[in-house]
Design a protein around this motif. Sequence first.
Motif, PDB file in Angstrom:
ATOM      1  N   SER A  48       5.659 -28.548  54.717  1.00  0.00           N
ATOM      2  CA  SER A  48       5.073 -29.674  55.446  1.00  0.00           C
ATOM      3  C   SER A  48       4.259 -29.194  56.642  1.00  0.00           C
ATOM      4  N   VAL A  49       4.797 -28.220  57.369  1.00  0.00           N
ATOM      5  CA  VAL A  49       4.073 -27.669  58.520  1.00  0.00           C
ATOM      6  C   VAL A  49       2.796 -26.976  58.050  1.00  0.00           C
ATOM      7  N   VAL A  50       2.900 -26.163  57.007  1.00  0.00           N
ATOM      8  CA  VAL A  50       1.730 -25.448  56.479  1.00  0.00           C
ATOM      9  C   VAL A  50       0.646 -26.442  56.066  1.00  0.00           C
ATOM     10  N   ALA A  51       1.016 -27.503  55.349  1.00  0.00           N
ATOM     11  CA  ALA A  51       0.037 -28.506  54.906  1.00  0.00           C
ATOM     12  C   ALA A  51      -0.636 -29.181  56.095  1.00  0.00           C
ATOM     13  N   LEU A  52       0.144 -29.521  57.113  1.00  0.00           N
ATOM     14  CA  LEU A  52      -0.425 -30.163  58.298  1.00  0.00           C
ATOM     15  C   LEU A  52      -1.392 -29.221  59.017  1.00  0.00           C
ATOM     16  N   VAL A  53      -0.984 -27.975  59.227  1.00  0.00           N
ATOM     17  CA  VAL A  53      -1.851 -27.011  59.907  1.00  0.00           C
ATOM     18  C   VAL A  53      -3.162 -26.859  59.140  1.00  0.00           C
ATOM     19  N   ARG A  54      -3.062 -26.685  57.840  1.00  0.00           N
ATOM     20  CA  ARG A  54      -4.284 -26.468  57.028  1.00  0.00           C
ATOM     21  C   ARG A  54      -5.159 -27.719  56.962  1.00  0.00           C
ATOM     22  N   SER A  55      -4.564 -28.898  57.091  1.00  0.00           N
ATOM     23  CA  SER A  55      -5.387 -30.114  57.098  1.00  0.00           C
ATOM     24  C   SER A  55      -6.205 -30.220  58.384  1.00  0.00           C
ATOM     25  N   LEU A  56      -5.697 -29.652  59.463  1.00  0.00           N
ATOM     26  CA  LEU A  56      -6.375 -29.728  60.756  1.00  0.00           C
ATOM     27  C   LEU A  56      -7.228 -28.502  61.072  1.00  0.00           C
ATOM     28  N   ASP A  57      -6.894 -27.356  60.460  1.00  0.00           N
ATOM     29  CA  ASP A  57      -7.615 -26.103  60.681  1.00  0.00           C
ATOM     30  C   ASP A  57      -7.655 -25.367  59.345  1.00  0.00           C
ATOM     31  N   PRO A  58      -8.565 -25.779  58.452  1.00  0.00           N
ATOM     32  CA  PRO A  58      -8.544 -25.320  57.061  1.00  0.00           C
ATOM     33  C   PRO A  58      -8.586 -23.798  56.862  1.00  0.00           C
ATOM     34  N   GLY A  59      -9.167 -23.073  57.753  1.00  0.00           N
ATOM     35  CA  GLY A  59      -9.246 -21.618  57.603  1.00  0.00           C
ATOM     36  C   GLY A  59      -8.071 -20.869  58.196  1.00  0.00           C
ATOM     37  N   ALA A  60      -7.104 -21.599  58.713  1.00  0.00           N
ATOM     38  CA  ALA A  60      -6.003 -20.967  59.444  1.00  0.00           C
ATOM     39  C   ALA A  60      -5.008 -20.265  58.526  1.00  0.00           C
ATOM     40  N   LEU A  61      -4.475 -19.183  59.034  1.00  0.00           N
ATOM     41  CA  LEU A  61      -3.340 -18.518  58.397  1.00  0.00           C
ATOM     42  C   LEU A  61      -2.066 -19.073  59.022  1.00  0.00           C
ATOM     43  N   VAL A  62      -1.010 -19.173  58.211  1.00  0.00           N
ATOM     44  CA  VAL A  62       0.267 -19.667  58.706  1.00  0.00           C
ATOM     45  C   VAL A  62       1.350 -18.668  58.306  1.00  0.00           C
TER      46      VAL A  62
END
Length: 181
Positions: A48-62
């Motif tokens: 859930s955290v990974v999906a949220l981060v990528r929805s807001l910063d698509p190029g981000a690594l988690v």
Amino acid sequence: PGGVLPAWQADWVGAVVREHAGNPAIMAYECANEANEGHANIGAWYGSVVALVRSLDPGALVFTGGGHSSNNAEVIAGFVRRSGVDAFSLHDYYKPAGSLSPRAGIFNQAAEMAGVPWYMGERGFSIPVNGGGSTDQEVNAANLVKEYRLYLGGDQKTSRCYGMCYWDARFNQRESTTAYP
């Protein structure tokens, strides 16, 4: 944590990511520090955290923040696959200084199984009570160089290890976060 990200956590993560989205100084977002992959819902929570981060910063690594308590590569790899993180870390404090963690091979195997890299996210030995180091900074520096070479050397225990973060550095003055004997 449950499998669904609670609203207050989503609000907090969202605020942090929106503040830093697209910033080239941000290498990756770390979901949590030392969460236990054995908890039944933690993989879904991370997802859930990974999906949220990528929805807001698509190029981000988690990444994960260590805490992998299992000594079973399949358990660790399963958690990594379920969570969708880009890399995971080992936090380990062990003796002697200047050596590989006894768990390095397990993490390397888990990384191979999950198809992502791992990194040594916490390692410290700068004071004798924290992993067998020396109070001599030159001795610690030599041990640290030896460890960097071991972790980044690419042998059968570290071929998927992509980095190392040295934790608990000791400088010429005392700092407030370390307990001294």
